[in-house]
Design an enzyme around this catalytic site. Structure first.
Site, PDB file in Angstrom:
ATOM      1  N   HIS A 150     103.707  49.736   7.749  1.00 38.31           N
ATOM      2  CA  HIS A 150     103.100  50.640   7.122  1.00 38.31           C
ATOM      3  C   HIS A 150     101.633  51.123   6.819  1.00 38.31           C
ATOM      4  O   HIS A 150     100.764  51.796   7.590  1.00 38.31           O
ATOM      5  CB  HIS A 150     104.171  51.002   6.427  1.00 38.31           C
ATOM      6  CG  HIS A 150     103.732  52.814   5.558  1.00 38.31           C
ATOM      7  ND1 HIS A 150     104.565  53.676   6.472  1.00 38.31           N
ATOM      8  CD2 HIS A 150     103.213  52.716   4.698  1.00 38.31           C
ATOM      9  CE1 HIS A 150     104.189  54.635   5.386  1.00 38.31           C
ATOM     10  NE2 HIS A 150     103.251  53.990   4.323  1.00 38.31           N
ATOM     11  N   GLU A 151     101.339  50.121   6.587  1.00 40.91           N
ATOM     12  CA  GLU A 151      99.585  50.205   5.761  1.00 40.91           C
ATOM     13  C   GLU A 151      98.781  49.920   7.111  1.00 40.91           C
ATOM     14  O   GLU A 151      97.777  50.424   6.734  1.00 40.91           O
ATOM     15  CB  GLU A 151      99.103  49.554   4.235  1.00 40.91           C
ATOM     16  CG  GLU A 151     100.250  49.536   3.013  1.00 40.91           C
ATOM     17  CD  GLU A 151     100.116  51.021   2.428  1.00 40.91           C
ATOM     18  OE1 GLU A 151      98.948  51.455   2.811  1.00 40.91           O
ATOM     19  OE2 GLU A 151     101.138  51.311   1.872  1.00 40.91           O
ATOM     20  N   HIS A 180      97.924  53.249   8.508  1.00 38.92           N
ATOM     21  CA  HIS A 180      97.060  53.753   8.338  1.00 38.92           C
ATOM     22  C   HIS A 180      95.260  53.245   8.482  1.00 38.92           C
ATOM     23  O   HIS A 180      94.382  54.278   8.400  1.00 38.92           O
ATOM     24  CB  HIS A 180      96.930  53.527   6.221  1.00 38.92           C
ATOM     25  CG  HIS A 180      98.780  55.057   5.854  1.00 38.92           C
ATOM     26  ND1 HIS A 180      98.283  56.251   5.907  1.00 38.92           N
ATOM     27  CD2 HIS A 180      99.721  54.046   4.731  1.00 38.92           C
ATOM     28  CE1 HIS A 180     100.065  56.741   5.767  1.00 38.92           C
ATOM     29  NE2 HIS A 180     100.396  55.818   4.798  1.00 38.92           N
ATOM     30  N   HIS A 193      94.730  54.450  11.227  1.00 39.52           N
ATOM     31  CA  HIS A 193      93.868  55.825  11.063  1.00 39.52           C
ATOM     32  C   HIS A 193      93.047  55.875  10.591  1.00 39.52           C
ATOM     33  O   HIS A 193      92.689  56.731  11.483  1.00 39.52           O
ATOM     34  CB  HIS A 193      94.869  56.764  10.347  1.00 39.52           C
ATOM     35  CG  HIS A 193      95.223  57.956  10.895  1.00 39.52           C
ATOM     36  ND1 HIS A 193      95.726  58.556  10.173  1.00 39.52           N
ATOM     37  CD2 HIS A 193      94.258  58.620  11.767  1.00 39.52           C
ATOM     38  CE1 HIS A 193      96.250  59.973  10.208  1.00 39.52           C
ATOM     39  NE2 HIS A 193      95.310  60.084  11.648  1.00 39.52           N
TER      40      HIS A 193
HETATM   41 ZN   LIG Z   1     102.257  56.230   3.457  1.00 46.30          ZN
END
Ligand SMILES: [Zn+2]
Length: 694
Positions: free
Chosen positions: A469-470, A473, A476
């Site tokens: 998940h991290e 980010h 991105h």
């Molecule tokens: Zn998040």
């Protein structure tokens, strides 16, 4: 040696943060001097009578802001990962000044007029669409904070803002006080039947702390949850449930009743929205978001509800049948639901987290993550050197065909001085300024267990999901190709779209092929067995229908509350009657819920997300982002179907180009459609959660 501004490492922007040199005493002089420079610049720019241009106004503003953000970012980062008393002191000493500075910036009308003048000038038409978008957003944000109101209305608008922030704070305080005030005392050990040992010990310790015999259970999650899930004592569960469900309501202490606060908050939000020229607060809330209108969000929630509800009905029937047959609970009550669900889960899908952990040693998981990124985007992730804040951290560079794309720090293990949780933060963003281009740098921070006795750390599957998940980010932020700071990477991305790249990455952790490649038993080296994987998937989808409609109930209630409910008058002290609020909740439940709580349940009185947090008319974004990320992932499933692997480079390149690369430079919906070739659909999420009609 005497420290001067010239030698202050926080003021050195030539390269990476100088973690080896920076000390707490550098913070105040550096931050003050940067804020001072920024202030002087703003003063000079706003007094300049000449027509502002992009180069004479936006560029210097951006660069001054970037310097403050970068230096203060280092301080905030160290405060989070190295929370020693001297760092905490240095951070807290400057926090009020920095917060005040940004608050004033948002209220600076002279600045607003400069943005507006540039926005309305002939130069605007000559700017790139990206620059036009940046200006649009600047003007919009000022407008939403009341900058365009007639002077006569400004004091009232300001008073509303202040009242709302006080009411929100009071809402939290009441809830906290009411939560802490209640305790259940158990004197006979027999009444603890079913409750796990660790929860019992904690309850015993809590009683001892109060110098009392027996066990003390409270409404705080670590105490409340084990009782609701495991206590065989039905009367205890019922008492705890009732106490929890009526916190901060009219059934408790009058001074902690959040009912009147809810009424005032709703009325003030409505008044504020009218002043800004909108019909409802829901409309205002959606202006900077990806969703267009309350109708669109409601339509989205209703579609998902219609598709999920049959599965929720089936989940509940299954639970009722199990509770009656196996637990002797013929009339399943709300305080039986968690208890029966936990027993059903154990009976059907139990596996041990400890067993799973043996298959996820840290080096294998990291290889797996980097391998997924390499396969999708054709980039290399290489160990690199840079000053760091702790020897137990790592630093990597990302290259594409030998060209530097960006860097990231990896700080995986829990430490005593590190804030809990996991997050990605920016150390530096991609942008092109007057000094040339900079490449992005990210911090990836987690709180996983570290290695013990020379053996590699092993991660739970939840840890692996968190890491992916991290990393999503992080990608991105790092893979952006935009060079305008305000919209590069995660900057300027709509709030309800920002979790798309992160949740997208989580999907890979549920894929059999991907898991095979990133698991190896710590002792035998064997990959994850298929039988264990099947159990993990079944447990993930356990009662997903009921969980989905519950989230939809909260989302729909939040949205309609801020779109439909009207105050009882137009007076300055107007309010919304709590009966109206409860009436609406009831209506929503009739439409989407399968479990209707008792009439005395006061859910709104503890709904902090929307009354004391930033989620008002935005709670839907959880599901919204899940739908987008599942639908985006489906493109990889489709591409992989014919090729044997869903790590498809062509689809990866398209995801990079249309979603990750563009950051906030265009509307998220446009990016999504450019990637997927159509509007988002809810079906992939339903399928990923096991809600498939045969
Ligand atoms: Zn998040």
């Amino acid at each position: 040696m005497e420290d001067t501004l010239a030698t202050n490492p926080l003021l050195d922007f030539s390269g990476l943060p100088r973690f080896a040199d920076v000390r707490p005493e550098h913070v105040a002089p550096a931050v003050r001097s940067l804020l001072e420079d920024y202030r002087m610049l703003i003063d000079q720019l706003t007094r300049d009578a000449a027509q502002p241009t992009w180069d004479s106004f936006i560029v210097p503003m951006t660069e001054a802001g970037e310097r403050v953000g970068r230096a203060w970012g280092v301080v905030g980062h160290l405060h989070s990962v190295m929370d020693l008393p001297e760092w905490r002191e240095a951070y807290n000493a400057m926090l009020p000044e920095v917060s005040r500075f940004y608050a004033e910036l948002g209220q600076n009308l002279a600045l607003f007029h400069k943005y507006k003048a540039l926005h309305d000038s002939p130069e605007y038409a000559t700017l790139s669409p990206v620059r036009q978008r940046i200006l649009d957003h600047e003007v919009r944000d000022f407008r939403l904070s009341g900058a365009e109101l007639p002077d006569a209305l400004k004091p009232r608008f300001q008073a509303i803002q202040e009242a709302l922030s006080q009411l929100g704070a009071k809402f939290s305080e009441n809830l906290l006080d009411a939560t802490n005030a209640h305790a259940e005392w158990i004197e006979a050990e027999a009444d603890l039947s079913g409750i796990p040992d660790d929860a019992r010990s904690a309850a015993r310790a809590a009683a001892e702390k109060d110098s009392k015999p027996g066990w003390k259970f409270t409404l705080q999650m670590p105490s409340y949850l084990p009782v609701m899930q495991y206590a065989d004592n039905r009367a205890l569960r019922e008492r705890m449930y009732r106490a929890y469900a009526t916190r901060a309501s009219e059934f408790g202490k009058a001074e902690w009743d959040n009912g009147p606060l809810i009424g005032r908050i709703l009325a003030l939000r409505q008044e504020e929205s009218r002043m800004l020229g909108y019909r409802s607060f829901a409309e205002v809330s959606l202006v900077p978001k990806m969703a267009d209108s309350p109708e669109q969000v409601l339509g989205f929630l209703r579609e998902l509800a219609a598709k999920a509800k049959p599965f929720a009905v089936r989940d509940l029937e299954e639970l009722r049948a199990f509770a009656a047959a196996e637990l002797g609970l013929d009339d399943l009550q709300p305080w039986d639901v968690s208890y029966a669900a936990e027993k059903l889960r154990q009976a059907r899908y139990d596996y041990s987290d400890q067993e799973v952990k043996q298959y996820f040693p840290e080096p294998k998981v990291l290889d797996g993550l980097f391998g997924v990124i390499r396969a999708l985007y054709g980039v290399d992730i290489l160990p690199d050197e840079a000053p760091r804040w702790d020897p137990d951290t790592r630093f990597y560079r990302i290259e594409k065909n030998g060209d530097l794309v960006g860097h990231f720090y990896l700080d995986l293990h829990a430490r005593e001085t590190k804030r809990g949780g996991a997050w990605m933060d920016s150390a530096r963003s991609r942008y092109r300024g007057t000094q040339g281009s900079t490449t992005p740098v990210a911090y990836l921070v987690c709180n996983f267990p570290g290695p013990v006795d020379g053996k590699p750390a092993t991660f739970s599957h939840d840890d692996v999901l968190t890491l992916f998940h991290e990393a999503g980010h992080g990608l991105h932020h790092l893979l952006t190709r935009i060079e305008e700071l305000a919209v590069s990477g995660i900057h300027g991305v709509e709030w309800d779209a920002v979790e798309l790249p992160s949740q997208f990455m989580e999907n890979f952790c549920w894929e059999w092929d991907v898991l095979c490649g990133m698991t190896a038993h710590v002792d035998t080296g064997e990959p994850l067995p298929r039988s264990l994987y099947d159990k993990m998937i079944a447990a993930k989808n356990f009662q997903s229908g009921m969980q989905t409609v519950r989230q939809l109930e909260f989302s729909m209630f939040d949205l309609r509350l801020h779109d439909e409910v009207q105050p009882d008058s137009n007076a300055a002290e107007a309010s919304v009657a709590i009966d109206k609020v409860m009436g609406l909740l009831d209506e929503v439940r009739q439409e989407v819920a399968v479990l209707i709580p008792p009439a005395w349940h006061r859910f709104p009185n503890s709904f902090s997300h929307i009354f004391a947090g930033g989620y008002a008319a935005g709670y839907y974004s959880y599901k919204w982002a899940e739908v987008l990320s599942a639908d985006a992932f489906e493109a990889f499933e489709e591409a992989g179907a014919g090729k044997g692997s869903l790590l498809d480079a062509e689809t990866g390149a398209r995801f990079w180009r249309e979603i990750l690369a563009v950051g906030g430079s265009r509307p998220a919906l446009e990016s999504f459609k450019a990637f997927r070739g159509r509007e988002p659909r809810v079906d992939a999420l339903l399928r990923h959660n096991g809600m498939v009609t045969a």
